[in-house]
Design a protein around this motif. Structure first.
Motif, PDB file in Angstrom:
ATOM      1  N   ALA A 297       0.942 -10.246  12.448  1.00  0.00           N
ATOM      2  CA  ALA A 297       0.801  -8.781  13.206  1.00  0.00           C
ATOM      3  C   ALA A 297       2.012  -8.100  12.907  1.00  0.00           C
ATOM      4  CB  ALA A 297       0.675  -9.257  14.495  1.00  0.00           C
ATOM      5  N   GLY A 298       1.786  -6.718  12.788  1.00  0.00           N
ATOM      6  CA  GLY A 298       2.795  -5.997  12.447  1.00  0.00           C
ATOM      7  C   GLY A 298       2.433  -4.871  11.702  1.00  0.00           C
ATOM      8  N   LYS A 299       3.428  -4.054  11.082  1.00  0.00           N
ATOM      9  CA  LYS A 299       3.089  -2.938  10.161  1.00  0.00           C
ATOM     10  C   LYS A 299       3.272  -3.310   8.680  1.00  0.00           C
ATOM     11  CE  LYS A 299       3.997   1.010  13.426  1.00  0.00           C
ATOM     12  NZ  LYS A 299       2.526   1.158  13.491  1.00  0.00           N
ATOM     13  N   TYR A 300       2.241  -2.690   7.843  1.00  0.00           N
ATOM     14  CA  TYR A 300       2.348  -3.016   6.480  1.00  0.00           C
ATOM     15  C   TYR A 300       2.011  -1.579   5.894  1.00  0.00           C
ATOM     16  CZ  TYR A 300       2.021  -7.812   7.773  1.00  0.00           C
ATOM     17  OH  TYR A 300       2.258  -9.075   8.324  1.00  0.00           O
ATOM     18  N   ASN A 301       2.082  -1.680   4.288  1.00  0.00           N
ATOM     19  CA  ASN A 301       1.885  -0.476   3.789  1.00  0.00           C
ATOM     20  C   ASN A 301       1.003  -0.963   2.500  1.00  0.00           C
ATOM     21  OD1 ASN A 301       3.364   1.504   4.799  1.00  0.00           O
ATOM     22  ND2 ASN A 301       5.248   0.846   3.799  1.00  0.00           N
ATOM     23  N   ILE A 302       0.098  -0.005   2.074  1.00  0.00           N
ATOM     24  CA  ILE A 302      -0.795  -0.323   0.991  1.00  0.00           C
ATOM     25  C   ILE A 302      -0.805   0.914  -0.029  1.00  0.00           C
ATOM     26  CG2 ILE A 302      -2.811   0.638   2.160  1.00  0.00           C
ATOM     27  CD1 ILE A 302      -4.488  -1.104   0.349  1.00  0.00           C
ATOM     28  N   THR A 303      -0.668   0.709  -1.225  1.00  0.00           N
ATOM     29  CA  THR A 303      -0.584   1.687  -2.282  1.00  0.00           C
ATOM     30  C   THR A 303      -1.882   1.340  -3.072  1.00  0.00           C
ATOM     31  OG1 THR A 303       0.597   0.389  -3.885  1.00  0.00           O
ATOM     32  CG2 THR A 303       1.900   1.698  -2.483  1.00  0.00           C
ATOM     33  N   VAL A 304      -2.531   2.613  -3.346  1.00  0.00           N
ATOM     34  CA  VAL A 304      -3.724   2.800  -4.300  1.00  0.00           C
ATOM     35  C   VAL A 304      -3.670   3.445  -5.222  1.00  0.00           C
ATOM     36  CG1 VAL A 304      -6.343   2.942  -4.010  1.00  0.00           C
ATOM     37  CG2 VAL A 304      -4.958   2.172  -2.113  1.00  0.00           C
ATOM     38  N   VAL A 305      -4.219   3.415  -6.675  1.00  0.00           N
ATOM     39  CA  VAL A 305      -3.836   4.132  -7.539  1.00  0.00           C
ATOM     40  C   VAL A 305      -5.374   3.942  -8.505  1.00  0.00           C
ATOM     41  CG1 VAL A 305      -3.216   4.488 -10.085  1.00  0.00           C
ATOM     42  CG2 VAL A 305      -1.788   3.814  -8.301  1.00  0.00           C
ATOM     43  N   ALA A 306      -6.018   5.256  -8.572  1.00  0.00           N
ATOM     44  CA  ALA A 306      -7.369   5.163  -9.355  1.00  0.00           C
ATOM     45  C   ALA A 306      -7.395   4.988 -10.666  1.00  0.00           C
ATOM     46  CB  ALA A 306      -8.297   6.468  -8.924  1.00  0.00           C
ATOM     47  N   ASN A 307      -8.332   4.448 -11.168  1.00  0.00           N
ATOM     48  CA  ASN A 307      -8.196   4.102 -12.633  1.00  0.00           C
ATOM     49  C   ASN A 307      -9.254   4.635 -13.447  1.00  0.00           C
ATOM     50  OD1 ASN A 307      -5.644   2.762 -12.778  1.00  0.00           O
ATOM     51  ND2 ASN A 307      -6.916   0.850 -11.891  1.00  0.00           N
ATOM     52  N   TYR A 308      -9.547   5.464 -14.312  1.00  0.00           N
ATOM     53  CA  TYR A 308     -10.601   5.508 -15.643  1.00  0.00           C
ATOM     54  C   TYR A 308     -10.248   5.286 -16.795  1.00  0.00           C
ATOM     55  CZ  TYR A 308     -14.296   7.856 -18.158  1.00  0.00           C
ATOM     56  OH  TYR A 308     -15.308   7.940 -19.177  1.00  0.00           O
TER      57      TYR A 308
ATOM     58  N   ILE B 273      -9.653  -2.581   4.744  1.00  0.00           N
ATOM     59  CA  ILE B 273      -9.172  -1.229   4.255  1.00  0.00           C
ATOM     60  C   ILE B 273     -10.075  -0.339   3.441  1.00  0.00           C
ATOM     61  CG2 ILE B 273      -7.287  -0.221   3.112  1.00  0.00           C
ATOM     62  CD1 ILE B 273      -5.787  -2.562   3.655  1.00  0.00           C
ATOM     63  N   THR B 274     -10.371   0.799   4.025  1.00  0.00           N
ATOM     64  CA  THR B 274     -11.194   1.611   3.123  1.00  0.00           C
ATOM     65  C   THR B 274     -10.483   3.255   2.923  1.00  0.00           C
ATOM     66  OG1 THR B 274     -11.866   2.538   5.055  1.00  0.00           O
ATOM     67  CG2 THR B 274     -13.419   0.986   4.084  1.00  0.00           C
ATOM     68  N   PHE B 275     -10.739   3.650   1.601  1.00  0.00           N
ATOM     69  CA  PHE B 275      -9.973   4.856   1.400  1.00  0.00           C
ATOM     70  C   PHE B 275     -11.148   5.851   0.622  1.00  0.00           C
ATOM     71  CE2 PHE B 275      -9.083   1.238  -1.365  1.00  0.00           C
ATOM     72  CZ  PHE B 275      -9.213   1.870  -2.470  1.00  0.00           C
ATOM     73  N   GLY B 276     -10.682   7.125   0.480  1.00  0.00           N
ATOM     74  CA  GLY B 276     -11.747   8.043  -0.109  1.00  0.00           C
ATOM     75  C   GLY B 276     -11.875   7.573  -1.348  1.00  0.00           C
ATOM     76  N   ALA B 277     -13.253   7.523  -1.980  1.00  0.00           N
ATOM     77  CA  ALA B 277     -13.605   7.220  -3.327  1.00  0.00           C
ATOM     78  C   ALA B 277     -13.017   8.306  -4.397  1.00  0.00           C
ATOM     79  CB  ALA B 277     -14.893   6.852  -3.635  1.00  0.00           C
ATOM     80  N   VAL B 278     -12.653   7.963  -5.496  1.00  0.00           N
ATOM     81  CA  VAL B 278     -12.418   8.867  -6.331  1.00  0.00           C
ATOM     82  C   VAL B 278     -13.372   8.929  -7.434  1.00  0.00           C
ATOM     83  CG1 VAL B 278     -10.950   9.622  -8.237  1.00  0.00           C
ATOM     84  CG2 VAL B 278      -9.832   8.604  -6.204  1.00  0.00           C
TER      85      VAL B 278
ATOM     86  N   THR C 275     -12.977  -3.008  -7.140  1.00  0.00           N
ATOM     87  CA  THR C 275     -13.892  -2.068  -7.998  1.00  0.00           C
ATOM     88  C   THR C 275     -14.334  -1.072  -7.106  1.00  0.00           C
ATOM     89  OG1 THR C 275     -15.639  -3.792  -7.355  1.00  0.00           O
ATOM     90  CG2 THR C 275     -14.433  -4.083  -9.714  1.00  0.00           C
ATOM     91  N   SER C 276     -14.199  -1.007  -5.841  1.00  0.00           N
ATOM     92  CA  SER C 276     -14.955  -0.023  -4.996  1.00  0.00           C
ATOM     93  C   SER C 276     -13.627   0.222  -4.232  1.00  0.00           C
ATOM     94  CB  SER C 276     -15.949  -0.580  -4.159  1.00  0.00           C
ATOM     95  OG  SER C 276     -15.576  -1.648  -3.169  1.00  0.00           O
ATOM     96  N   ALA C 277     -13.965   1.436  -3.113  1.00  0.00           N
ATOM     97  CA  ALA C 277     -12.958   2.141  -2.405  1.00  0.00           C
ATOM     98  C   ALA C 277     -12.805   1.378  -1.027  1.00  0.00           C
ATOM     99  CB  ALA C 277     -13.343   3.633  -2.239  1.00  0.00           C
ATOM    100  N   GLU C 278     -12.660   0.049  -1.086  1.00  0.00           N
ATOM    101  CA  GLU C 278     -12.378  -0.810   0.086  1.00  0.00           C
ATOM    102  C   GLU C 278     -11.667  -2.080  -0.513  1.00  0.00           C
ATOM    103  OE1 GLU C 278     -15.871  -1.192   1.986  1.00  0.00           O
ATOM    104  OE2 GLU C 278     -16.302  -3.226   1.010  1.00  0.00           O
ATOM    105  N   TYR C 279     -10.849  -2.574   0.500  1.00  0.00           N
ATOM    106  CA  TYR C 279     -10.445  -3.641  -0.010  1.00  0.00           C
ATOM    107  C   TYR C 279     -10.092  -4.669   1.515  1.00  0.00           C
ATOM    108  CZ  TYR C 279      -6.803  -7.027  -2.134  1.00  0.00           C
ATOM    109  OH  TYR C 279      -6.231  -8.204  -2.277  1.00  0.00           O
ATOM    110  N   ASP C 280     -10.743  -5.860   1.148  1.00  0.00           N
ATOM    111  CA  ASP C 280     -10.624  -6.803   2.428  1.00  0.00           C
ATOM    112  C   ASP C 280      -9.186  -7.614   2.268  1.00  0.00           C
ATOM    113  OD1 ASP C 280     -11.192  -8.665   4.500  1.00  0.00           O
ATOM    114  OD2 ASP C 280     -13.292  -9.201   3.574  1.00  0.00           O
ATOM    115  N   ILE C 281      -8.501  -7.559   3.446  1.00  0.00           N
ATOM    116  CA  ILE C 281      -7.165  -8.192   3.437  1.00  0.00           C
ATOM    117  C   ILE C 281      -7.437  -9.436   4.493  1.00  0.00           C
ATOM    118  CG2 ILE C 281      -5.995  -6.362   2.763  1.00  0.00           C
ATOM    119  CD1 ILE C 281      -5.114  -6.306   5.839  1.00  0.00           C
TER     120      ILE C 281
END
Length: 543
Positions: A234-245, A193-198, A221-227
């Motif tokens: 198989a099927g549909k899932y959700n992922i939530t992402v919160v950026a931290n500083y 999973i990749t998402f826009g880096a903040v 630690t980076s804008a991607e996550y290996d699941i």
């Protein structure tokens, strides 16, 4: 008449004058040499060729006729074809969009014409001295009206001492508190999973959910996550992402992704699906630490359900041990006989030789759920008789490796029939033949059970919820006692009363349990008294 008189009188006067004073001799022209003429030009006059008398100053043509004038006027016909990039011919100075313009000049006299030509290159744009910037970089903008930039560079941000902002030399400033934006630009490919880096985010809080159930929480630690290691079904899932500083957190981003189903190898193994403890071998050499033992009576076999994403012919492998020459069993798919599988390698019995072999066949599967039976169903005329004997460890259906969107398929199943007719019979009552007849679901019973006999099933359900557990059984109209446990929990005492005949199979009212999707479920029945009961199958249905 007057003219004549005038001439005459003049002549008389002249005669009279000449008589008074001495007369001068008549003038004689001295012509000298011939003087060549010069042609007139576009700007300068010319002269005719002529003789010139120095005495009187008169000019004469070649025939010594007097010339009133020898000057030829300038022609005025310039040749404006000369390109001379001199300041005196400059028509327009060079700019950032065009080269300098000059007037053509006359090739003869150098006079300036009216038509122009270009010479040289345009000059550079003019730029402001102050920086302009956006959130990515800074530059000097053109002041000449053109949309061009000079000295472009990305920001080099320096963190302030109090770590509340970052500033660039151009004046661009980022507020660390308000710049922690919501992650965006989500993508999912093959377990990653990749998402826009903040910008300035030092980590990301990640949460994987299946509907409302949280499967995994983690920090990236980076804008991607290996699941991939989660081995998600198989099927549909959700992922939530919160950026931290530091202690600052962004808004929560919510994305949906779909794990494709891989048509991989499916292993069907019934390690514990056997009646009696004497029929199960616990030995680490076997595939799962145990195996189905003693399929040596007609009607014994294994039953499973298998889901195919598309209709196809697939290779099916069976792991076995045998001490006979070429024993065989029959494969039925969806109630139709397809092929025999022959166990052609004499490995010796597993309990002695500790070796297994593999035989394979190709079977045709329909799209959707398929009922698969591997049954010992021979006759006395077979060689070996009745198909011979074999010990089965597992069945493996080899997949194609193709991927499918499981959400496009209806895989839901509200009931699970578990049947393993693989135990040796108790022959205390010789009246019961091996083939129990059509009243049993496969034509045979699982076997007679007495005190201490047991059977166990491990399986998974597609949906969490309440399920009813029922037994299909035959026997006398006398109560039979069982102790039942679910997932290793407290034993439940159950009583089952037959319809009066061993081959008259009835389905009891059952009992309910709570089962969780995606986790292994284990149900174990142990015979608690010494009254015989003939079990055919167990049925699990969602309430």
């Amino acid at each position: 008449m007057k003219a004549k008189r005038f001439i005459i009188s003049v002549t008389a006067a002249g005669l009279m004058l000449c008589g008074v004073t001495a007369c001068k001799p008549a003038h004689e022209h001295v012509f000298g040499g011939w003087i060549d003429g010069e042609a007139a030009t576009c700007a300068e006059a010319g002269t005719l060729g002529h003789y010139h008398c120095e005495g009187c100053g008169e000019n004469f043509d070649a025939n010594y006729n007097t010339l009133d004038k020898i000057e030829i006027e300038a022609t005025g016909l310039h040749d404006f074809s000369e390109k001379s990039a001199q300041d005196k011919y400059l028509a327009a100075a060079a700019s950032c969009s065009a080269a300098a313009e000059y007037y053509y000049s006359c090739t003869v006299c150098g006079a300036k014409g009216t038509q122009t030509f270009s010479s040289g290159d345009p000059i550079d744009h003019t730029y402001a001295t102050q920086w302009q910037f956006d959130e990515d970089g800074h530059w000097h903008a053109a002041t000449c009206g053109h949309d061009v930039k000079k000295d472009y560079d990305e920001h080099s941000l320096v963190l302030s001492q109090d770590e509340t902002e970052k500033t660039c030399v151009c004046g661009y400033t980022v507020d660390m508190v308000t710049s922690l934006t919501k992650p965006s630009g989500f993508a999912y490919t093959d377990g990653k999973i990749t998402f826009g880096a903040v910008k300035f985010a030092t980590s990301y809080d990640v949460e994987i959910l299946n509907e409302q159930t949280v499967i995994k929480t983690d920090t990236a630690t980076s804008a991607e996550y290996d699941i991939a290691e989660l081995n998600l079904a198989a099927g549909k899932y959700n992922i939530t992402v919160v950026a931290n500083y530091k202690a600052i957190k962004s808004e929560k981003a919510l994305y949906e992704f779909n794990v494709l189903a891989v048509d991989g190898d499916v292993l069907i193994e019934a390690e514990d699906a056997v009646l009696n403890t004497q029929h199960i071998s616990y030995d680490g050499v076997a595939h799962g630490g145990a195996y189905v033992l003693g399929i040596d009576d007609c009607g014994q076999g294994l039953y499973f359900r298998y889901y195919a994403y598309k209709a196809a012919e697939k290779t099916v492998e069976v792991s076995y041990a045998t001490a006979q020459e070429n024993p065989f069993m029959k494969f039925y798919v969806n109630g139709t006989y397809q092929k025999d599988i022959v166990f052609g390698e004499n490995t010796d019995w597993f309990g002695e030789g500790k070796t297994m072999a593999t035989a394979s066949v190709t079977l045709n599967f329909a799209q959707g759920w398929n009922e698969i039976y591997l049954v010992k169903d021979g006759t006395a005329a077979d060689n070996p008789a009745y198909g011979g004997n074999a010990q089965i460890d597992y069945i493996k259906i080899l997949g194609s490796g193709k991927k499918f969107d499981s959400t496009q398929f209806d895989k839901q199943s509200t009931s699970y029939k578990l049947e393993a007719e693989c135990a040796q019979w108790h022959w205390a009552d010789n009246k019961r033949p091996a083939n129990w007849g059509s009243n049993f679901s496969l034509g045979y019973g699982l076997g007679d059970m007495k005190t201490g006999d047991w059977f166990k099933f491990r399986f998974k359900v597609a949906e969490s919820g309440t399920y009813k557990i029922q037994l299909g059984f035959g026997g006398e109209a006398v109560a039979r006692e069982f102790n039942v446990s679910v997932n290793g929990g407290e034993e439940i005492s159950r009583s089952y009363t037959g319809a009066g005949q061993w081959d008259n199979v009835i389905l009891d009212d059952g009992f309910t349990v709570e089962l969780t999707a995606g986790e292994w479920q284990t149900i174990e029945f142990v015979k608690a008294d010494d009254n015989w009961i003939n079990i055919d199958y167990m049925l699990i249905s969602k309430v």
